[in-house]
Scaffold this active site. Structure first.
Site, PDB file in Angstrom:
ATOM      1  N   ARG A   3     -16.683 -17.384 -63.223  1.00 27.58           N
ATOM      2  CA  ARG A   3     -17.565 -16.602 -64.094  1.00 27.58           C
ATOM      3  C   ARG A   3     -19.021 -17.049 -64.065  1.00 27.58           C
ATOM      4  NH1 ARG A   3     -13.268 -17.822 -68.464  1.00 27.58           N
ATOM      5  NH2 ARG A   3     -13.362 -19.640 -67.115  1.00 27.58           N
ATOM      6  N   GLY A  57      -5.198  -8.928 -39.691  1.00 23.77           N
ATOM      7  CA  GLY A  57      -6.504  -8.293 -39.537  1.00 23.77           C
ATOM      8  C   GLY A  57      -6.713  -7.684 -38.171  1.00 23.77           C
ATOM      9  N   ASP A  58      -7.758  -6.864 -38.077  1.00 28.87           N
ATOM     10  CA  ASP A  58      -8.163  -6.230 -36.822  1.00 28.87           C
ATOM     11  C   ASP A  58      -7.090  -5.323 -36.230  1.00 28.87           C
ATOM     12  OD1 ASP A  58     -10.555  -7.676 -37.019  1.00 28.87           O
ATOM     13  OD2 ASP A  58      -9.658  -9.392 -36.006  1.00 28.87           O
ATOM     14  N   GLU A  59      -6.286  -4.717 -37.089  1.00 33.94           N
ATOM     15  CA  GLU A  59      -5.207  -3.835 -36.621  1.00 33.94           C
ATOM     16  C   GLU A  59      -5.743  -2.479 -36.176  1.00 33.94           C
ATOM     17  OE1 GLU A  59      -5.310  -5.209 -39.648  1.00 33.94           O
ATOM     18  OE2 GLU A  59      -3.537  -6.445 -39.977  1.00 33.94           O
ATOM     19  N   GLY A 101     -14.809  -6.511 -39.810  1.00 29.90           N
ATOM     20  CA  GLY A 101     -15.472  -5.851 -38.690  1.00 29.90           C
ATOM     21  C   GLY A 101     -14.599  -4.684 -38.297  1.00 29.90           C
ATOM     22  N   HIS A 102     -15.015  -3.468 -38.631  1.00 33.17           N
ATOM     23  CA  HIS A 102     -14.189  -2.286 -38.372  1.00 33.17           C
ATOM     24  C   HIS A 102     -14.880  -1.444 -37.302  1.00 33.17           C
ATOM     25  CE1 HIS A 102     -12.147  -2.632 -42.587  1.00 33.17           C
ATOM     26  NE2 HIS A 102     -12.046  -3.725 -41.862  1.00 33.17           N
ATOM     27  N   GLN A 132      -9.439  -7.040 -43.977  1.00 38.05           N
ATOM     28  CA  GLN A 132      -8.487  -8.142 -43.730  1.00 38.05           C
ATOM     29  C   GLN A 132      -7.061  -7.563 -43.728  1.00 38.05           C
ATOM     30  OE1 GLN A 132     -11.167  -8.953 -46.340  1.00 38.05           O
ATOM     31  NE2 GLN A 132     -12.201  -9.155 -44.402  1.00 38.05           N
ATOM     32  N   LYS A 191      -7.993  -0.734 -38.665  1.00 39.14           N
ATOM     33  CA  LYS A 191      -8.172  -0.034 -39.949  1.00 39.14           C
ATOM     34  C   LYS A 191      -9.361   0.914 -39.884  1.00 39.14           C
ATOM     35  CE  LYS A 191      -8.373  -4.070 -41.886  1.00 39.14           C
ATOM     36  NZ  LYS A 191      -7.906  -4.938 -40.781  1.00 39.14           N
ATOM     37  N   THR A 225     -15.090 -16.989 -41.494  1.00 42.31           N
ATOM     38  CA  THR A 225     -16.171 -16.295 -40.793  1.00 42.31           C
ATOM     39  C   THR A 225     -17.533 -16.875 -41.169  1.00 42.31           C
ATOM     40  OG1 THR A 225     -16.282 -14.654 -42.550  1.00 42.31           O
ATOM     41  CG2 THR A 225     -14.846 -14.137 -40.685  1.00 42.31           C
ATOM     42  N   GLY A 241      -5.561   4.415 -27.457  1.00 40.65           N
ATOM     43  CA  GLY A 241      -6.911   4.106 -26.977  1.00 40.65           C
ATOM     44  C   GLY A 241      -7.837   4.030 -28.170  1.00 40.65           C
TER      45      GLY A 241
HETATM   46  P1  GDP Z   1     -10.046  -3.415 -38.022  1.00 41.62           P
HETATM   47  O1  GDP Z   1     -10.751  -4.646 -38.448  1.00 41.62           O
HETATM   48  O2  GDP Z   1      -8.638  -3.340 -38.512  1.00 41.62           O
HETATM   49  O3  GDP Z   1     -10.816  -2.149 -38.306  1.00 41.62           O
HETATM   50  O4  GDP Z   1      -9.940  -3.508 -36.426  1.00 41.62           O
HETATM   51  P2  GDP Z   1     -11.144  -3.919 -35.421  1.00 41.62           P
HETATM   52  O5  GDP Z   1     -12.051  -2.760 -35.313  1.00 41.62           O
HETATM   53  O6  GDP Z   1     -11.686  -5.247 -35.761  1.00 41.62           O
HETATM   54  O7  GDP Z   1     -10.293  -4.155 -34.103  1.00 41.62           O
HETATM   55  C1  GDP Z   1      -9.517  -3.148 -33.544  1.00 41.62           C
HETATM   56  C2  GDP Z   1     -10.038  -2.882 -32.120  1.00 41.62           C
HETATM   57  O8  GDP Z   1      -9.094  -2.086 -31.426  1.00 41.62           O
HETATM   58  C3  GDP Z   1     -11.349  -2.082 -32.087  1.00 41.62           C
HETATM   59  O9  GDP Z   1     -12.104  -2.542 -31.014  1.00 41.62           O
HETATM   60  C4  GDP Z   1     -10.884  -0.655 -31.883  1.00 41.62           C
HETATM   61  O10 GDP Z   1     -11.859   0.142 -31.211  1.00 41.62           O
HETATM   62  C5  GDP Z   1      -9.684  -0.876 -31.003  1.00 41.62           C
HETATM   63  N1  GDP Z   1      -8.597   0.117 -31.129  1.00 41.62           N
HETATM   64  C6  GDP Z   1      -8.136   0.733 -32.248  1.00 41.62           C
HETATM   65  N2  GDP Z   1      -7.056   1.488 -31.958  1.00 41.62           N
HETATM   66  C7  GDP Z   1      -6.835   1.336 -30.630  1.00 41.62           C
HETATM   67  C8  GDP Z   1      -5.818   1.821 -29.731  1.00 41.62           C
HETATM   68  O11 GDP Z   1      -4.905   2.555 -30.109  1.00 41.62           O
HETATM   69  N3  GDP Z   1      -5.913   1.412 -28.420  1.00 41.62           N
HETATM   70  C9  GDP Z   1      -6.909   0.580 -27.970  1.00 41.62           C
HETATM   71  N4  GDP Z   1      -6.918   0.225 -26.682  1.00 41.62           N
HETATM   72  N5  GDP Z   1      -7.860   0.099 -28.801  1.00 41.62           N
HETATM   73  C10 GDP Z   1      -7.811   0.459 -30.096  1.00 41.62           C
HETATM   74  P1  IMO Z   2     -10.951  -7.131 -40.656  1.00 38.93           P
HETATM   75  O1  IMO Z   2     -11.224  -6.328 -41.898  1.00 38.93           O
HETATM   76  C1  IMO Z   2      -9.446 -10.840 -38.945  1.00 38.93           C
HETATM   77  C2  IMO Z   2      -9.992 -14.474 -41.343  1.00 38.93           C
HETATM   78  C3  IMO Z   2     -10.914 -15.550 -40.791  1.00 38.93           C
HETATM   79  C4  IMO Z   2     -10.238 -16.785 -41.366  1.00 38.93           C
HETATM   80  C5  IMO Z   2      -9.784 -16.320 -42.750  1.00 38.93           C
HETATM   81  C6  IMO Z   2     -10.726 -16.675 -43.872  1.00 38.93           C
HETATM   82  O2  IMO Z   2     -11.903  -6.859 -39.550  1.00 38.93           O
HETATM   83  O3  IMO Z   2      -9.512  -7.033 -40.251  1.00 38.93           O
HETATM   84  P2  IMO Z   2     -13.080 -15.700 -44.649  1.00 38.93           P
HETATM   85  O4  IMO Z   2     -14.403 -15.638 -43.940  1.00 38.93           O
HETATM   86  O5  IMO Z   2     -12.567 -14.384 -45.076  1.00 38.93           O
HETATM   87  O6  IMO Z   2     -13.080 -16.700 -45.764  1.00 38.93           O
HETATM   88  O7  IMO Z   2     -12.043 -16.296 -43.554  1.00 38.93           O
HETATM   89  O8  IMO Z   2      -9.672 -14.903 -42.661  1.00 38.93           O
HETATM   90  N1  IMO Z   2     -10.601 -13.133 -41.453  1.00 38.93           N
HETATM   91  C7  IMO Z   2     -10.310 -12.110 -40.631  1.00 38.93           C
HETATM   92  N2  IMO Z   2      -9.540 -12.046 -39.527  1.00 38.93           N
HETATM   93  N3  IMO Z   2     -10.042  -9.721 -39.397  1.00 38.93           N
HETATM   94  C8  IMO Z   2     -10.792  -9.756 -40.521  1.00 38.93           C
HETATM   95  O9  IMO Z   2     -11.288  -8.642 -41.103  1.00 38.93           O
HETATM   96  C9  IMO Z   2     -10.999 -10.994 -41.166  1.00 38.93           C
HETATM   97  N4  IMO Z   2     -11.687 -11.394 -42.258  1.00 38.93           N
HETATM   98  C10 IMO Z   2     -11.418 -12.687 -42.429  1.00 38.93           C
HETATM   99  O10 IMO Z   2     -10.906 -15.537 -39.377  1.00 38.93           O
HETATM  100  O11 IMO Z   2      -9.089 -17.112 -40.618  1.00 38.93           O
HETATM  101 MG    MG Z   3     -11.831  -6.228 -37.620  1.00 42.82          MG
END
Ligand code: GDP
Ligand code: IMO
Ligand code: MG
Length: 425
Positions: A142, A12-14, A40-41, A224, A16, A128, A415
């Site tokens: 169901r 997650g949090d790559e 959280g995107h 995720q 997306k 979360t 960035g």
């Molecule tokens: P998501 O859940 O996959 O959409 O990722 P998140 O938004 O939770 O976390 C990614 C974080 O990295 C965010 O704060 C973005 O603004 C930041 N981000 C995305 N791409 C880049 C990048 O290439 N460089 C840097 N420094 N930050 C980035």
């Molecule tokens: P995005 O879309 C990172 C993790 C939680 C926990 C596990 C289960 O922003 O990448 P849940 O509340 O879904 O039952 O929690 O999954 N988790 C995430 N970690 N990014 C997320 O979403 C996540 N959504 C859930 O931290 O380990």
């Molecule tokens: Mg996220």
């Protein structure tokens, strides 16, 4: 025009949100297909940040229709709060369509998420606490309420009362909590929230198939990631849905042959929030540095993310689970100051080498990463707009990731801004 999927390949949090926003410029529809407001995107446009939870990341484009698919679990109060935040920032949200078949997150789901986590003690998953797991559990057994039930107060009431009989017994008898009142929930969901949500509810399956028939472009935005997938992730430390590309079909109503492109997204290192195995995890000063430079705190929950080196074993597995056609690498700039950078190219356990994650949890918890070490570039990448202009060591790092994962890299983030990326040719 067949659809494109954006899918997380780590935990997650790559990035997306950023990638979806980038690709959405060329799309007519952006669809969330699973998860809920556990996501959280974050998107940054002209220095202004948007943190989206339920609303698809394409919402910022006025030409596009955002869709919340049937596979999502929706907390209507959270959805309306998010829409209000966007409206306050002058974003037009009037085109949003929410599937009537998506399931509702109810107040007892959130309460059960909290109490079951507490009950697990040291074995807690670190969810979360948004009610995601309990809502999907009710879908599977169901007894869930769906978004369409908001349109029919009588059915809503019947289903709610049936659910509350079980939930209240569980809350009061097992977890020693106060029972929840049907009247209060109905007043909130039917009285306050339904009138505002009703105009957004629709048949998203027909909407999307009609769009395909008109040759319009659809982007399916995963939440995720692959290793948080209920079936393919590091169970039980996973979420309760299927983020993998296959989930994009069940969660939207498109068929497998409607999808032609699957973009996997990975950080140039790895992060994870919550409990569970993490073979390349770092601690000490190096971890602090990556957390600090990468601002590795949850977009919505604020929790500190665990950090580690890039893991090619995971990526190879993600490539086959999702039929990846390419990868986008984000946050390369976070590694700017490092003298050397490690990449995990295999795992070792019990004298055996693994090129893919071992299926058995005990082995997975025991593996030692096999690393290759590459030289860093030690310069600021944040202003680059061309891949060919990057310092040689930065280009070599990307080429190495492509080689050890066996997949083409199509985009590299330097960035958080919408324009901060380069594209290898
Ligand atoms: P998501 O859940 O996959 O959409 O990722 P998140 O938004 O939770 O976390 C990614 C974080 O990295 C965010 O704060 C973005 O603004 C930041 N981000 C995305 N791409 C880049 C990048 O290439 N460089 C840097 N420094 N930050 C980035
Ligand atoms: P995005 O879309 C990172 C993790 C939680 C926990 C596990 C289960 O922003 O990448 P849940 O509340 O879904 O039952 O929690 O999954 N988790 C995430 N970690 N990014 C997320 O979403 C996540 N959504 C859930 O931290 O380990
Ligand atoms: Mg996220």
């Amino acid at each position: 025009m067949p659809a494109t999927v954006v899918v997380g390949t780590q935990w997650g949090d790559e990035g997306k949100g950023k990638l979806t926003d980038l690709l959405a410029a060329e799309m007519e529809y952006v669809v969330r297909y699973q998860g809920g407001h556990n996501a959280g995107h974050r998107i940054v446009v002209d220095g202004e940040a948007f943190a989206l939870q339920l609303v698809p990341s394409g919402v910022l484009y006025p030409h596009l229709t955002p869709v919340i698919g049937n596979g999502v679990v929706v907390d209507p109060a959270v959805l309306l709060r998010e829409l209000d935040t966007l409206i306050a920032k002058d974003v037009d949200v009037s085109r949003l369509v929410v599937s009537g078949n998506a399931h509702l997150i109810m107040p007892y789901h959130q309460e059960l998420d909290r109490v079951t986590e507490r009950h697990l003690g040291k074995n807690a998953l670190g969810t979360t606490k948004r009610g995601i797991g309990p809502a999907y559990a009710d879908k599977a057994t169901r007894v869930g309420l769906r978004v369409q039930d908001l349109l029919d107060p009588k059915i809503f009431q019947e289903k709610l009362d049936m659910a509350l009989r079980e939930k209240n017994a569980l809350l009061s008898k097992v977890y020693n909590r106060l029972p929840m009142k049907s009247k209060e929930i109905t007043e909130l969901y039917i009285g306050e929230l339904a009138p505002r949500i009703a105009p957004m509810i629709g048949d998203t399956v027909t909407l999307l198939h009609d769009a395909l028939a008109r040759d319009e472009r659809i982007l399916l935005e995963g939440a995720q990631a692959t290793f948080l997938d209920l079936d393919h992730g590091t169970y039980p430390f996973v979420t309760s849905s299927n983020p993998v590309a296959g989930g994009a079909c069940t969660g939207s109503g498109l068929g497998p042959r409607d999808i032609s492109r699957v973009v996997g997204i990975a950080k140039a290192y790895v992060t994870r929030v919550g409990a569970g195995p993490f073979p390349t995890e770092l601690d000490g000063e190096l971890a602090e540095l990556l957390v600090d430079r990468g601002h590795e705190y949850g977009t919505n929950t604020g929790r500190r993310r665990r950090v580690g080196w890039f893991d090619a074993v995971m990526l190879r597995q993600a490539a086959r689970l999702n039929s990846l056609t390419e990868i986008a690498i984000t946050k390369l700039d976070v590694l700017d100051t490092l003298e050397t950078i490690k990449v995990c190219v295999g795992y070792e356990s019990g004298g055996k080498r693994f090129d893919y994650p071992p299926y058995h949890q005990s082995t997975m918890h025991d593996v030692t990463p096999i690393y290759e070490e590459l030289p860093g570039w030690q310069s600021d990448l944040s202003g680059f707009t061309s891949f060919d202009d990057l310092p040689t060591n930065a280009r070599d790092y990307i080429t190495f990731l492509s080689k050890v994962t066996g997949i083409k890299i199509s985009v590299v983030g330097v960035g958080p801004g919408r324009d901060q990326f380069v594209q290898p040719s």
